[in-house]
Design a protein around this motif. Structure first.
Motif, short mmCIF file in Angstrom:
data_model
loop_
_atom_site.label_atom_id
_atom_site.label_comp_id
_atom_site.label_asym_id
_atom_site.label_seq_id
_atom_site.Cartn_x
_atom_site.Cartn_y
_atom_site.Cartn_z
N TYR A 1 0.84 -1.20 0.00
CA TYR A 1 0.00 0.00 0.00
C TYR A 1 0.88 1.25 0.00
O TYR A 1 0.66 2.20 -0.76
CB TYR A 1 -0.88 0.02 1.25
CG TYR A 1 -2.17 -0.78 1.18
CD1 TYR A 1 -2.59 -1.41 0.02
CD2 TYR A 1 -2.99 -0.89 2.31
CE1 TYR A 1 -3.77 -2.13 -0.02
CE2 TYR A 1 -4.17 -1.60 2.28
CZ TYR A 1 -4.56 -2.23 1.11
OH TYR A 1 -5.74 -2.93 1.08
N ALA A 2 1.88 1.26 0.90
CA ALA A 2 2.74 2.44 1.04
C ALA A 2 3.51 2.74 -0.24
O ALA A 2 3.61 3.89 -0.67
CB ALA A 2 3.70 2.24 2.21
N GLU A 3 4.05 1.71 -0.87
CA GLU A 3 4.83 1.90 -2.10
C GLU A 3 3.96 2.42 -3.23
O GLU A 3 4.38 3.27 -4.03
CB GLU A 3 5.49 0.58 -2.51
CG GLU A 3 6.58 0.08 -1.56
CD GLU A 3 7.89 0.84 -1.71
OE1 GLU A 3 7.96 1.80 -2.49
OE2 GLU A 3 8.86 0.46 -1.02
N GLU A 4 2.73 1.92 -3.33
CA GLU A 4 1.82 2.39 -4.37
C GLU A 4 1.45 3.87 -4.16
O GLU A 4 1.40 4.65 -5.11
CB GLU A 4 0.55 1.53 -4.39
CG GLU A 4 0.75 0.12 -4.95
CD GLU A 4 1.16 0.14 -6.41
OE1 GLU A 4 0.33 0.47 -7.26
OE2 GLU A 4 2.34 -0.16 -6.69
N ILE A 5 1.22 4.23 -2.91
CA ILE A 5 0.91 5.63 -2.61
C ILE A 5 2.11 6.52 -2.93
O ILE A 5 1.98 7.60 -3.53
CB ILE A 5 0.50 5.78 -1.13
CG1 ILE A 5 -0.86 5.09 -0.89
CG2 ILE A 5 0.41 7.26 -0.73
CD1 ILE A 5 -1.21 4.92 0.56
N LYS A 6 3.30 6.07 -2.55
CA LYS A 6 4.51 6.85 -2.82
C LYS A 6 4.70 7.07 -4.32
O LYS A 6 5.15 8.14 -4.75
CB LYS A 6 5.73 6.14 -2.24
CG LYS A 6 7.03 6.91 -2.43
CD LYS A 6 8.21 6.19 -1.78
CE LYS A 6 9.50 6.98 -1.96
NZ LYS A 6 10.65 6.30 -1.30
N SER A 7 4.35 6.08 -5.13
CA SER A 7 4.57 6.17 -6.57
C SER A 7 3.79 7.32 -7.20
O SER A 7 4.26 7.95 -8.14
CB SER A 7 4.19 4.85 -7.26
OG SER A 7 2.78 4.66 -7.30
N ILE A 8 2.59 7.63 -6.67
CA ILE A 8 1.83 8.74 -7.24
C ILE A 8 2.15 10.06 -6.54
O ILE A 8 2.05 11.13 -7.13
CB ILE A 8 0.31 8.48 -7.24
CG1 ILE A 8 -0.25 8.29 -5.84
CG2 ILE A 8 -0.01 7.29 -8.12
CD1 ILE A 8 -1.77 8.25 -5.80
N GLN A 9 2.55 9.97 -5.27
CA GLN A 9 2.95 11.19 -4.57
C GLN A 9 4.21 11.78 -5.20
O GLN A 9 4.36 12.98 -5.32
CB GLN A 9 3.18 10.87 -3.09
CG GLN A 9 3.31 12.08 -2.20
CD GLN A 9 4.71 12.24 -1.64
OE1 GLN A 9 5.62 11.51 -1.99
NE2 GLN A 9 4.86 13.22 -0.76
N ARG A 10 5.09 10.92 -5.68
CA ARG A 10 6.31 11.37 -6.36
C ARG A 10 6.01 12.05 -7.69
O ARG A 10 6.77 12.90 -8.15
CB ARG A 10 7.25 10.18 -6.60
CG ARG A 10 8.13 9.84 -5.41
CD ARG A 10 9.14 8.79 -5.79
NE ARG A 10 10.23 8.72 -4.84
CZ ARG A 10 11.26 7.88 -4.95
NH1 ARG A 10 11.33 7.07 -5.99
NH2 ARG A 10 12.21 7.86 -4.04
N LEU A 11 4.90 11.69 -8.30
CA LEU A 11 4.50 12.34 -9.55
C LEU A 11 4.01 13.77 -9.32
O LEU A 11 3.89 14.56 -10.25
CB LEU A 11 3.38 11.55 -10.23
CG LEU A 11 3.71 10.17 -10.79
CD1 LEU A 11 2.43 9.51 -11.30
CD2 LEU A 11 4.75 10.25 -11.88
#
Length: 241
Positions: free
Chosen positions: A31-41
């Protein structure tokens, strides 16, 4: 990006993974990695997570726990999951704020709409917990309410299937998947993706919902970038199979 501010609705029950109770660290980190992937965008991300892995509420007349008390217990379970997700996100370098609809100042901020929006604008992931703070409302309703309050572009509901089907695809493998469907059709067909209160809030405020498979790595980023995945529910879509 197709969506610059999103509210992600996650299942608490799924946090169990293959366990019978509690939290699977692998699911939590996913969950955390998926959220980070869009937050970085550059996407502004708010999250509502359920509490079904800890407490599912009063579901029968034989329980000695009254409905209102049980609902508050469920709200506290979402705070526990929010704390766990907060720790997981911060362990991989994502700044967060845990916000609770029930005041518990030692572990979470109280919900103040303007403050929550300011956190989003500063690039922090905002975790909404304790539902709406009221009994008789589900975390689906909380997700719809908070998404409208923060003027989110879309609700992204992460599930274990890749969209909305005419029937449960786990039971009937011949169930038909919808690519697009409007709120009226979803309600008429009795498609239990979110509860009716949540649907109505989204319908009246023209807030689309996308139902997708959260467990496939990269899906969240693809949706934010505009790729057609899962099923979109809005006021305009005709049924597309």
């Amino acid at each position: 990006m197709m969506y610059s501010r999103v509210l992600l609705k996650l299942s608490g029950e799924a946090l169990m993974g293959k366990k019978e109770f509690g939290i699977d660290n692998q699911i939590l980190l996913h969950y955390a990695e998926e959220i980070k992937s869009i937050q970085r965008l550059g996407a502004e991300v708010a999250v509502v997570i359920g509490g079904g892995n800890i407490y599912r509420g009063v579901s029968n007349d034989q329980s000695v726990i009254e409905r209102v008390q049980g609902d508050y217990m469920g709200m506290l379970a979402t705070v526990i999951n929010g704390m766990a997700l907060q720790s997981s996100l911060e362990s991989i370098g994502v700044y967060t704020r845990l916000i609770s609809a029930i005041e518990m100042k030692e572990i979470a901020e109280p919900y103040i709409r303007r403050r929550a929006i300011r956190h989003l604008e500063k690039g922090r992931v905002v975790l909404f917990s304790a539902g709406t703070g009221n009994p008789y409302f589900t975390t689906d309703s909380a997700a719809a309410l908070r998404a409208n309050e923060i003027s989110a572009d879309v609700i992204l509901k992460g599930t274990k299937v890749d969209g909305i089907y005419s029937e449960d695809p786990m039971i009937n493998p011949k169930a038909v998947k919808y690519d697009k469907i409007n709120f009226e059709e979803a309600i008429d067909k009795g498609l239990k993706v979110m509860d009716r209160t949540a649907f109505t809030l989204c319908q009246e405020n023209n807030l689309p919902i996308i139902v997708f498979n959260i467990y496939e790595k990269g899906n969240l980023q693809k949706i934010v970038n505009g790729e057609a995945l899962g099923t979109i529910v809005d006021n305009f879509a005709a049924v597309e199979k």
